[in-house]
Design a protein around this motif. Structure first.
Motif, PDB file in Angstrom:
ATOM      1  N   ARG A  87     -18.192 -44.486 -26.523  1.00  0.00           N
ATOM      2  CA  ARG A  87     -17.653 -45.666 -26.738  1.00  0.00           C
ATOM      3  C   ARG A  87     -17.378 -45.182 -28.100  1.00  0.00           C
ATOM      4  O   ARG A  87     -16.597 -45.590 -29.342  1.00  0.00           O
ATOM      5  CB  ARG A  87     -18.544 -46.368 -27.008  1.00  0.00           C
ATOM      6  CG  ARG A  87     -18.663 -47.558 -27.734  1.00  0.00           C
ATOM      7  CD  ARG A  87     -19.605 -48.882 -27.985  1.00  0.00           C
ATOM      8  NE  ARG A  87     -20.089 -49.170 -26.488  1.00  0.00           N
ATOM      9  CZ  ARG A  87     -19.708 -50.454 -25.566  1.00  0.00           C
ATOM     10  NH1 ARG A  87     -19.139 -51.205 -26.299  1.00  0.00           N
ATOM     11  NH2 ARG A  87     -20.188 -50.410 -24.181  1.00  0.00           N
ATOM     12  N   ASP A  88     -17.895 -44.116 -28.956  1.00  0.00           N
ATOM     13  CA  ASP A  88     -18.023 -43.652 -30.514  1.00  0.00           C
ATOM     14  C   ASP A  88     -16.311 -43.100 -31.038  1.00  0.00           C
ATOM     15  O   ASP A  88     -16.059 -43.768 -31.987  1.00  0.00           O
ATOM     16  CB  ASP A  88     -19.201 -42.703 -31.072  1.00  0.00           C
ATOM     17  CG  ASP A  88     -20.392 -43.274 -31.143  1.00  0.00           C
ATOM     18  OD1 ASP A  88     -19.957 -44.767 -31.053  1.00  0.00           O
ATOM     19  OD2 ASP A  88     -21.585 -42.616 -30.907  1.00  0.00           O
ATOM     20  N   TRP A  89     -16.265 -42.993 -30.196  1.00  0.00           N
ATOM     21  CA  TRP A  89     -14.934 -42.430 -30.411  1.00  0.00           C
ATOM     22  C   TRP A  89     -13.962 -43.365 -29.631  1.00  0.00           C
ATOM     23  O   TRP A  89     -12.541 -42.767 -31.322  1.00  0.00           O
ATOM     24  CB  TRP A  89     -14.968 -41.351 -28.914  1.00  0.00           C
ATOM     25  CG  TRP A  89     -12.428 -40.439 -29.073  1.00  0.00           C
ATOM     26  CD1 TRP A  89     -12.304 -39.626 -29.209  1.00  0.00           C
ATOM     27  CD2 TRP A  89     -11.324 -41.246 -28.045  1.00  0.00           C
ATOM     28  NE1 TRP A  89     -10.718 -39.777 -29.582  1.00  0.00           N
ATOM     29  CE2 TRP A  89     -10.152 -40.461 -28.768  1.00  0.00           C
ATOM     30  CE3 TRP A  89     -11.904 -42.828 -27.492  1.00  0.00           C
ATOM     31  CZ2 TRP A  89      -9.119 -40.798 -28.280  1.00  0.00           C
ATOM     32  CZ3 TRP A  89     -10.220 -42.482 -27.072  1.00  0.00           C
ATOM     33  CH2 TRP A  89      -9.569 -42.246 -27.279  1.00  0.00           C
ATOM     34  N   LYS A  91     -13.893 -46.418 -30.794  1.00  0.00           N
ATOM     35  CA  LYS A  91     -14.776 -47.028 -32.037  1.00  0.00           C
ATOM     36  C   LYS A  91     -13.466 -46.736 -33.686  1.00  0.00           C
ATOM     37  O   LYS A  91     -12.595 -46.953 -33.736  1.00  0.00           O
ATOM     38  CB  LYS A  91     -16.121 -47.360 -32.340  1.00  0.00           C
ATOM     39  CG  LYS A  91     -16.604 -48.254 -31.503  1.00  0.00           C
ATOM     40  CD  LYS A  91     -17.780 -48.523 -31.794  1.00  0.00           C
ATOM     41  CE  LYS A  91     -18.647 -49.275 -31.216  1.00  0.00           C
ATOM     42  NZ  LYS A  91     -20.477 -49.123 -32.002  1.00  0.00           N
ATOM     43  N   SER A  92     -14.150 -45.049 -33.394  1.00  0.00           N
ATOM     44  CA  SER A  92     -13.285 -44.119 -34.509  1.00  0.00           C
ATOM     45  C   SER A  92     -11.443 -44.300 -34.568  1.00  0.00           C
ATOM     46  O   SER A  92     -11.153 -44.642 -35.410  1.00  0.00           O
ATOM     47  CB  SER A  92     -13.392 -43.237 -34.610  1.00  0.00           C
ATOM     48  OG  SER A  92     -13.313 -42.124 -35.408  1.00  0.00           O
ATOM     49  N   GLU A 116     -14.131 -50.726 -24.816  1.00  0.00           N
ATOM     50  CA  GLU A 116     -14.249 -50.526 -26.205  1.00  0.00           C
ATOM     51  C   GLU A 116     -12.779 -50.678 -26.773  1.00  0.00           C
ATOM     52  O   GLU A 116     -12.769 -52.272 -27.693  1.00  0.00           O
ATOM     53  CB  GLU A 116     -15.419 -49.684 -27.275  1.00  0.00           C
ATOM     54  CG  GLU A 116     -14.669 -49.942 -28.877  1.00  0.00           C
ATOM     55  CD  GLU A 116     -16.200 -50.748 -29.203  1.00  0.00           C
ATOM     56  OE1 GLU A 116     -16.106 -51.330 -30.223  1.00  0.00           O
ATOM     57  OE2 GLU A 116     -16.630 -50.765 -28.569  1.00  0.00           O
TER      58      GLU A 116
END
Length: 192
Positions: A87-89, A91-92, A116
């Motif tokens: 998910r962080d990837w 969002k980035s 996401e």
């Protein structure tokens, strides 16, 4: 202007386990005295570089002829990634303002990353793998993307394409009522 053809040749491409193997057979041949060459094709709707329609995994979802072409044409970002994408990837990547994304490398989206991207308004996602989902259970990741009508391009070839911005042209063939279709996607350098 530099043009990158990011498709794979249909008859030599790997097929997903259980999918039909593409083939062709002459129907008419100039060498045999016929008036022209004509070939009969056999292939699956997901052979070679192809796009998944929502109907591939979503009951009542749009078929490939109903995919909005605006999703398949426009500014695009190529990013390189390998391994599991979380998910962080996602969002980035979305934080860059990208709406059409091609992932270069052998990356595997997590369900959270797919959700996401879908929730973030991504229009188009292309990958080099044969499936955007987990090969052992491709449904959940596909459904997360296809319910949001993200145009999903699979089995593309980005090996010659540097990371960066491009203009994408990737319309699926007009197969009425089907769950997917072949695409010959192009990236145009300098127009993204």
């Amino acid at each position: 202007m530099k043009i990158y053809d990011i498709s794979r040749e249909v008859f030599s491409s790997k097929v997903f386990p259980g999918d039909p193997v593409p083939g062709h057979q002459p129907v008419l041949e100039l060498a045999k005295g016929d008036s022209c060459n004509l070939t009969a094709l056999t292939l699956g709707s997901h052979s070679g570089t192809h796009m998944d329609a929502p109907a591939h995994f979503v009951p009542g979802g749009k078929t490939i002829d109903q995919v909005e072409l605006r999703r398949c044409v426009g500014s695009c970002q190529v990013v390189e990634a390998d391994g599991s994408l979380d998910r962080d990837w996602a969002k980035s990547v979305l934080g860059t303002g990208v709406k059409r994304l091609l992932v270069k490398g052998q990356a595997q989206l997590s369900l959270e990353a797919a959700q996401e991207l879908a929730d973030g308004g991504l229009l188009f996602l292309g990958i080099e793998s044969m499936t955007v989902g987990d090969p052992s259970d491709p449904g959940p990741i596909h459904r997360a993307l296809l319910k949001a009508e993200v145009a999903v391009l699979e089995s593309c070839d980005l090996s010659q394409v540097p990371e960066g911005r491009y203009f994408l042209v990737a319309q699926p063939l007009l197969y009425g009522g089907l769950d997917g279709a072949q695409v010959r996607p192009l990236l145009l350098e300098g127009l993204g």
